[in-house]
Design a protein around this motif. Structure first.
Motif, PDB file in Angstrom:
ATOM      1  N   ARG A   1       6.781  -7.590 -12.850  1.00 23.62           N
ATOM      2  CA  ARG A   1       7.017  -8.101 -11.508  1.00 23.62           C
ATOM      3  C   ARG A   1       6.007  -7.494 -10.545  1.00 23.62           C
ATOM      4  NH1 ARG A   1       9.923  -7.489  -6.664  1.00 23.62           N
ATOM      5  NH2 ARG A   1      11.202  -9.283  -6.091  1.00 23.62           N
ATOM      6  N   THR A   2       5.646  -8.254  -9.532  1.00 23.23           N
ATOM      7  CA  THR A   2       4.872  -7.703  -8.434  1.00 23.23           C
ATOM      8  C   THR A   2       5.392  -8.292  -7.136  1.00 23.23           C
ATOM      9  OG1 THR A   2       2.648  -7.284  -7.560  1.00 23.23           O
ATOM     10  CG2 THR A   2       3.049  -9.465  -8.475  1.00 23.23           C
ATOM     11  N   GLY A   3       5.238  -7.550  -6.058  1.00 21.36           N
ATOM     12  CA  GLY A   3       5.665  -8.018  -4.746  1.00 21.36           C
ATOM     13  C   GLY A   3       4.762  -7.458  -3.673  1.00 21.36           C
ATOM     14  N   LEU A   4       4.638  -8.213  -2.589  1.00 18.54           N
ATOM     15  CA  LEU A   4       3.849  -7.788  -1.428  1.00 18.54           C
ATOM     16  C   LEU A   4       4.785  -7.653  -0.239  1.00 18.54           C
ATOM     17  CD1 LEU A   4       1.102  -7.252  -0.052  1.00 18.54           C
ATOM     18  CD2 LEU A   4       0.953  -9.719   0.375  1.00 18.54           C
ATOM     19  N   PHE A   5       4.735  -6.496   0.429  1.00 18.56           N
ATOM     20  CA  PHE A   5       5.640  -6.189   1.521  1.00 18.56           C
ATOM     21  C   PHE A   5       4.856  -5.911   2.798  1.00 18.56           C
ATOM     22  CE2 PHE A   5       7.959  -5.466  -2.280  1.00 18.56           C
ATOM     23  CZ  PHE A   5       9.296  -5.684  -1.996  1.00 18.56           C
ATOM     24  N   SER A   6       5.449  -6.278   3.913  1.00 18.99           N
ATOM     25  CA  SER A   6       4.835  -6.070   5.221  1.00 18.99           C
ATOM     26  C   SER A   6       5.055  -4.642   5.695  1.00 18.99           C
ATOM     27  CB  SER A   6       5.442  -7.043   6.233  1.00 18.99           C
ATOM     28  OG  SER A   6       6.712  -6.576   6.658  1.00 18.99           O
ATOM     29  N   PRO A   7       4.437  -4.250   6.811  1.00 19.85           N
ATOM     30  CA  PRO A   7       4.650  -2.894   7.331  1.00 19.85           C
ATOM     31  C   PRO A   7       6.106  -2.580   7.686  1.00 19.85           C
ATOM     32  CG  PRO A   7       2.655  -3.806   8.266  1.00 19.85           C
ATOM     33  CD  PRO A   7       3.321  -4.929   7.524  1.00 19.85           C
ATOM     34  N   VAL A   8       6.952  -3.608   7.879  1.00 22.33           N
ATOM     35  CA  VAL A   8       8.359  -3.342   8.185  1.00 22.33           C
ATOM     36  C   VAL A   8       9.227  -3.498   6.939  1.00 22.33           C
ATOM     37  CG1 VAL A   8       8.118  -3.966  10.607  1.00 22.33           C
ATOM     38  CG2 VAL A   8       8.787  -5.728   8.953  1.00 22.33           C
TER      39      VAL A   8
ATOM     40  N   SER B   1       7.612 -19.057   6.746  1.00 18.47           N
ATOM     41  CA  SER B   1       8.165 -17.710   6.902  1.00 18.47           C
ATOM     42  C   SER B   1       7.227 -16.629   6.399  1.00 18.47           C
ATOM     43  CB  SER B   1       9.514 -17.604   6.177  1.00 18.47           C
ATOM     44  OG  SER B   1       9.339 -17.695   4.778  1.00 18.47           O
ATOM     45  N   ASP B   2       6.459 -16.919   5.336  1.00 18.61           N
ATOM     46  CA  ASP B   2       5.521 -15.918   4.829  1.00 18.61           C
ATOM     47  C   ASP B   2       4.441 -15.612   5.853  1.00 18.61           C
ATOM     48  OD1 ASP B   2       6.976 -15.969   2.527  1.00 18.61           O
ATOM     49  OD2 ASP B   2       5.558 -17.159   1.384  1.00 18.61           O
ATOM     50  N   PHE B   3       4.015 -16.628   6.612  1.00 16.88           N
ATOM     51  CA  PHE B   3       3.033 -16.406   7.667  1.00 16.88           C
ATOM     52  C   PHE B   3       3.645 -15.551   8.777  1.00 16.88           C
ATOM     53  CE2 PHE B   3      -0.582 -19.585   7.217  1.00 16.88           C
ATOM     54  CZ  PHE B   3      -0.359 -19.792   5.854  1.00 16.88           C
ATOM     55  N   ARG B   4       4.905 -15.776   9.087  1.00 20.73           N
ATOM     56  CA  ARG B   4       5.541 -15.018  10.180  1.00 20.73           C
ATOM     57  C   ARG B   4       5.608 -13.526   9.870  1.00 20.73           C
ATOM     58  NH1 ARG B   4       9.228 -19.467  10.249  1.00 20.73           N
ATOM     59  NH2 ARG B   4      10.934 -18.212   9.416  1.00 20.73           N
ATOM     60  N   LYS B   5       5.707 -13.202   8.594  1.00 23.08           N
ATOM     61  CA  LYS B   5       5.804 -11.799   8.212  1.00 23.08           C
ATOM     62  C   LYS B   5       4.476 -11.069   8.370  1.00 23.08           C
ATOM     63  CE  LYS B   5       9.375 -13.176   5.007  1.00 23.08           C
ATOM     64  NZ  LYS B   5       9.651 -13.503   3.595  1.00 23.08           N
ATOM     65  N   ALA B   6       3.391 -11.797   8.522  1.00 23.25           N
ATOM     66  CA  ALA B   6       2.075 -11.190   8.758  1.00 23.25           C
ATOM     67  C   ALA B   6       1.742 -11.228  10.237  1.00 23.25           C
ATOM     68  CB  ALA B   6       1.009 -11.915   7.946  1.00 23.25           C
ATOM     69  N   SER B   7       2.700 -10.818  11.066  1.00 20.23           N
ATOM     70  CA  SER B   7       2.506 -10.833  12.515  1.00 20.23           C
ATOM     71  C   SER B   7       2.424  -9.434  13.099  1.00 20.23           C
ATOM     72  CB  SER B   7       3.648 -11.603  13.191  1.00 20.23           C
ATOM     73  OG  SER B   7       4.890 -10.979  12.947  1.00 20.23           O
ATOM     74  N   VAL B   8       2.237  -8.437  12.233  1.00 21.13           N
ATOM     75  CA  VAL B   8       2.023  -7.060  12.682  1.00 21.13           C
ATOM     76  C   VAL B   8       0.877  -6.470  11.863  1.00 21.13           C
ATOM     77  CG1 VAL B   8       4.380  -6.636  13.472  1.00 21.13           C
ATOM     78  CG2 VAL B   8       3.805  -6.208  11.092  1.00 21.13           C
ATOM     79  N   ASP B   9       0.158  -5.539  12.465  1.00 22.26           N
ATOM     80  CA  ASP B   9      -0.880  -4.849  11.714  1.00 22.26           C
ATOM     81  C   ASP B   9      -0.303  -3.580  11.111  1.00 22.26           C
ATOM     82  OD1 ASP B   9      -0.535  -3.420  14.045  1.00 22.26           O
ATOM     83  OD2 ASP B   9      -2.660  -2.921  14.260  1.00 22.26           O
ATOM     84  N   GLY B  10      -1.035  -2.969  10.199  1.00 20.05           N
ATOM     85  CA  GLY B  10      -0.563  -1.718   9.604  1.00 20.05           C
ATOM     86  C   GLY B  10      -0.672  -1.746   8.097  1.00 20.05           C
ATOM     87  N   TRP B  11       0.150  -0.936   7.433  1.00 21.54           N
ATOM     88  CA  TRP B  11       0.103  -0.796   5.982  1.00 21.54           C
ATOM     89  C   TRP B  11       0.911  -1.904   5.324  1.00 21.54           C
ATOM     90  CZ3 TRP B  11      -3.449   2.275   4.148  1.00 21.54           C
ATOM     91  CH2 TRP B  11      -3.839   3.403   4.853  1.00 21.54           C
ATOM     92  N   TYR B  12       0.247  -2.641   4.444  1.00 26.07           N
ATOM     93  CA  TYR B  12       0.910  -3.638   3.609  1.00 26.07           C
ATOM     94  C   TYR B  12       1.032  -3.063   2.201  1.00 26.07           C
ATOM     95  CZ  TYR B  12       0.776  -7.218   7.222  1.00 26.07           C
ATOM     96  OH  TYR B  12       1.004  -7.936   8.377  1.00 26.07           O
ATOM     97  N   TYR B  13       2.184  -3.294   1.562  1.00 27.41           N
ATOM     98  CA  TYR B  13       2.508  -2.612   0.312  1.00 27.41           C
ATOM     99  C   TYR B  13       2.464  -3.565  -0.878  1.00 27.41           C
ATOM    100  CZ  TYR B  13       4.142   1.018   3.471  1.00 27.41           C
ATOM    101  OH  TYR B  13       4.212   1.966   4.450  1.00 27.41           O
ATOM    102  N   ILE B  14       1.784  -3.139  -1.938  1.00 28.79           N
ATOM    103  CA  ILE B  14       1.744  -3.857  -3.205  1.00 28.79           C
ATOM    104  C   ILE B  14       2.581  -3.068  -4.208  1.00 28.79           C
ATOM    105  CG2 ILE B  14       0.289  -4.550  -5.148  1.00 28.79           C
ATOM    106  CD1 ILE B  14      -2.000  -4.908  -3.126  1.00 28.79           C
ATOM    107  N   ILE B  15       3.463  -3.769  -4.891  1.00 22.13           N
ATOM    108  CA  ILE B  15       4.326  -3.116  -5.869  1.00 22.13           C
ATOM    109  C   ILE B  15       4.118  -3.775  -7.231  1.00 22.13           C
ATOM    110  CG2 ILE B  15       6.720  -2.688  -6.531  1.00 22.13           C
ATOM    111  CD1 ILE B  15       7.382  -2.523  -3.580  1.00 22.13           C
ATOM    112  N   ALA B  16       3.958  -2.971  -8.262  1.00 28.40           N
ATOM    113  CA  ALA B  16       3.826  -3.456  -9.634  1.00 28.40           C
ATOM    114  C   ALA B  16       4.914  -2.821 -10.479  1.00 28.40           C
ATOM    115  CB  ALA B  16       2.446  -3.116 -10.202  1.00 28.40           C
ATOM    116  N   LYS B  17       5.614  -3.652 -11.261  1.00 28.41           N
ATOM    117  CA  LYS B  17       6.735  -3.148 -12.046  1.00 28.41           C
ATOM    118  C   LYS B  17       6.658  -3.618 -13.491  1.00 28.41           C
ATOM    119  CE  LYS B  17      11.341  -3.478 -13.412  1.00 28.41           C
ATOM    120  NZ  LYS B  17      12.271  -4.499 -13.897  1.00 28.41           N
ATOM    121  N   LEU B  18       6.855  -2.686 -14.416  1.00 31.47           N
ATOM    122  CA  LEU B  18       6.998  -2.984 -15.833  1.00 31.47           C
ATOM    123  C   LEU B  18       8.423  -2.637 -16.216  1.00 31.47           C
ATOM    124  CD1 LEU B  18       5.581  -3.761 -18.563  1.00 31.47           C
ATOM    125  CD2 LEU B  18       5.186  -1.318 -18.892  1.00 31.47           C
ATOM    126  N   GLY B  19       9.170  -3.616 -16.716  1.00 35.49           N
ATOM    127  CA  GLY B  19      10.583  -3.405 -16.980  1.00 35.49           C
ATOM    128  C   GLY B  19      10.848  -2.431 -18.108  1.00 35.49           C
TER     129      GLY B  19
END
Length: 674
Positions: free
Chosen positions: A460-467, A507-525
């Motif tokens: 799994r992978t996910g991208l998260f906003s600064p919040v 909605s994905d565009f709305r989540k990119a309405s702040v600057d800062g650290w964006y988080y990438i997560i990688a998961k191996l089950g």
């Protein structure tokens, strides 16, 4: 001129204050949890190692020496040995059952000292497992993620204390203290005892049948123990009464919640403020229940019902990890049209509810994060974006080695565009962060290298906003063949970050309405059945596109009731008659919906000028059930990147145990990219 300079200085100060409030909690990148290794040096370790040259002790020494050599320089590791100071005769039992020696206290690893200590150890005495666990635990910090890695070739020969009872005793010291046990050529009785220790502390148990498997398993288990989710924050205790809730200012806090408990916290919001409130519950490995829920609800001044709540579910909580729910509130922003009593400045209260009615761990840490954005009184910056950034060409260049952190707080910085690689172990979820200034966007993909002997699990992978709002995720099955996420062939990406993205239909565009650290997560089950020692190499290809531009000009919040302004030409509100919610956008390609509370109001979301980043952020090592599916990314310019696409394996798959795999990375050459 003086007034103008003063005004500019005030704006700069406000912008800096908001940026600071959005910064991650202070911690070293890739911080590692402390680990105490406990090594069996009892007389039984003098037996010959089946299939190999030398004794079991020789095999254990090689395994520990190899493990030490592979430790990162900043690792906090200690070593305890039992059974090396006495013989195993009956007359020596009293002394032998107290024979537990801390060879190296838990501190920044000193590899030469540890190696010499291991080399000098001689197997000769009794097996005081219960006592050794107490000694090892006393060497670890009293709070925070911490682990014991126990290697034994047999059961305790000194009880009392019974090792399982000691494990239960240790568990009462905190759900974030884990014992990982490795049985080296053990019989059924010893295996049951060691597994009991692991199960009662949220740890893992592994068999090692010979020297080679011990070498691989010990390295993997220690590596994994180092990278637990480490909850951080200023201590706070929520109340059961909303009217006595502690008042929070922007920052990160830490509380604990029982399996079925609700707590209240409050914040003073002024006119024009937008609040982002996130709750991240951290579950121990071996959590008694798979399904955990974190629910958020907001009430206005004097207890007014704002008819807004959000919840998230984790269906693999037994595997440990975390679960985040995010709620944003813009009720005091002009034009928000929130319910009466919830559109005025004052004290707002956030309710956090944890629901684990099937018997979840008694108490778990919960990170609480409050971020408050002041109103924009000047320029809003660039217009709402209508496209995602992407790879211009397939990624190229050398793969830079990195070491992912175990949580949002410890996420390792990826320094802009490039290729990054490391080894991920079965059951791990790793966190990285990329800085986006105003005007910049992010695209990335993750390649899990092929392993012919790899175990079946999910990735799994996910991208998260600064919040901590999840922007996009993808998941599929891993069976040992090379897999690329996203499996659609398109990168997970954001638009360029601009303030007015909060007005976007998607909605994905709305989540990119702040600057800062964006988080990438990688998961191996967690592996399905046994897996070879080591891990799976992963490569993360990252593109940061766009130049830094001027952001919004923030003004001061006030305590006044907001007025409704005339819409400006720079805003792009939702078309008349349309409605939208924070996680399921009106229009666009993204039709995802949140797992909503049934009591939530059906009032429409008004998006003109509102900060709409109410999102569902999941940080769990487990897979998450949602009432949404990963939708296709919007088309982006440039070719997609190849790799076999595979449908996701579903969210409710069984959890598995077993050591991970080892093998070569696949860091092949490619062309340049921008």
């Amino acid at each position: 001129m003086i007034r103008r300079l003063a005004a500019l200085a005030a704006v700069s100060a406000l912008t800096a204050a908001f940026s600071f409030a959005n910064a991650p909690a202070a911690s070293a990148e890739g911080d590692l949890s402390p680990v105490m290794v406990v090594l069996d040096s009892s007389g039984s370790m003098t037996a010959r190692d089946a299939g190999g040259s030398g004794t079991r002790m020789d095999a254990a020494k090689r395994a520990v020496t190899s493990m030490v050599a592979g430790l990162p320089d900043q690792a906090q590791v200690g070593l305890t040995i039992y059974g090396a100071g006495t013989g195993s005769s009956g007359s020596e039992k009293a002394a032998g059952c107290k024979d537990v020696r801390v060879v190296q206290p838990v501190a920044t690893v000193n590899k030469p000292v540890l190696t010499r200590a291991v080399s000098a150890a001689k197997a000769s005495g009794y097996t005081p497992i219960g006592h050794s666990l107490r000694v090892a635990a006393a060497q670890l910090p009293k709070e925070g993620q911490r682990s014991i890695v126990l290697v034994s070739d047999g059961e305790d020969t000194c009880a009392p204390p019974q090792p399982c009872e000691v494990a239960k005793e240790l568990h009462k010291q905190g759900v974030d203290l884990h014992v990982h046990a490795i049985g080296f050529r053990v019989d059924a009785k010893a295996r049951a005892q060691l597994a009991c220790i692991a199960q009662n502390t949220g740890g893992t148990y592994h068999d090692a049948s010979d020297a080679d498997s011990l070498l691989g398993v010990l390295g993997r288990v220690t590596e994994r123990a180092l990278r637990h989710y480490e909850p951080t924050g200023k201590p706070i205790t929520g109340t059961a009464d909303p009217f006595t809730a502690p008042t929070m200012t922007p920052g990160q806090y830490l509380d604990t919640l029982n399996a079925e408990e609700e707590r209240f916290y409050s914040a003073e919001l002024k006119t024009g403020d937008t609040a982002y409130f996130a709750a991240t519950a951290v579950f121990p490995r071996g959590n008694p229940r798979d399904i955990e829920v974190v629910d958020l609800k907001i009430t206005g001044p004097d207890g007014a019902d704002c008819y807004e709540s959000q919840r998230e579910l984790n269906t693999r909580a037994k595997d440990g990890g975390s679960l985040t729910t995010v709620l944003s509130w813009n009720g005091t922003v002009a034009g928000s049209s929130k319910p009466k009593g919830c559109s005025v400045p004052g004290k707002y209260t956030f309710r956090v509810t944890r629901d684990a009615r099937g018997g979840g761990a008694d108490r778990v840490p919960v990170e609480l994060q409050l971020r408050v954005e002041p109103p924009v009184t000047g320029s809003t910056g660039e217009q709402t974006q209508t496209s995602l950034v992407t790879f211009a060409q397939p990624p190229a260049g050398a793969v830079r080695p990195v070491r992912g952190g175990g949580s949002f707080n410890e996420a390792t910085t990826l320094d802009g565009s490039g290729r990054y690689g490391e080894t991920i172990y079965y059951g791990e979820e790793l966190f990285y962060r990329v800085k986006l200034d105003w005007g910049q966007g992010l695209a990335y993909r993750v390649t899990f290298a092929g392993r012919p002997d790899g175990a079946t699990t999910n990735i799994r992978t996910g991208l998260f906003s600064p919040v901590r709002a999840e922007i996009k995720f993808d998941t599929t099955a891993y069976t040992g063949t090379t897999q690329i996420l996203p499996s659609s062939g398109k990168p997970i990406a954001t638009p360029r970050a601009v303030y007015l993205n909060r007005n976007a239909n998607n909605s994905d565009f709305r989540k990119a309405s702040v600057d800062g650290w964006y988080y990438i997560i990688a998961k191996l089950g967690v592996a399905s059945g046994d897996a070879p020692a080591g891990g799976v190499p992963v490569t993360i290809d990252v593109a940061v596109a766009g130049d830094k531009v001027a952001g919004p000009e923030y003004g001061a919040s006030t305590g006044e009731t907001p007025s409704i302004p005339t819409p400006s030409a720079s805003s792009e509100p939702t078309p008349s008659g349309s409605t939208t919610n924070e996680a399921g956008g009106q229009g666009g390609d993204d039709k995802v919906q949140p797992v909503a509370d049934e009591s939530s109001s059906s009032l429409p979301w008004i998006v003109g000028g509102a900060v709409l980043v109410l999102a569902l952020a999941i940080v769990a090592a487990a897979l998450i059930i949602r009432s949404r599916k990963s939708s296709a990314l919007q088309p982006a310019n440039g070719p997609g990147y190849g790799g076999p696409g595979q449908n996701g394996s579903g969210y409710n798959g069984p959890g598995y145990n077993g050591p991970a795999a080892n093998g070569p990375g696949q860091n092949g050459p490619g062309q340049g990219w921008s």
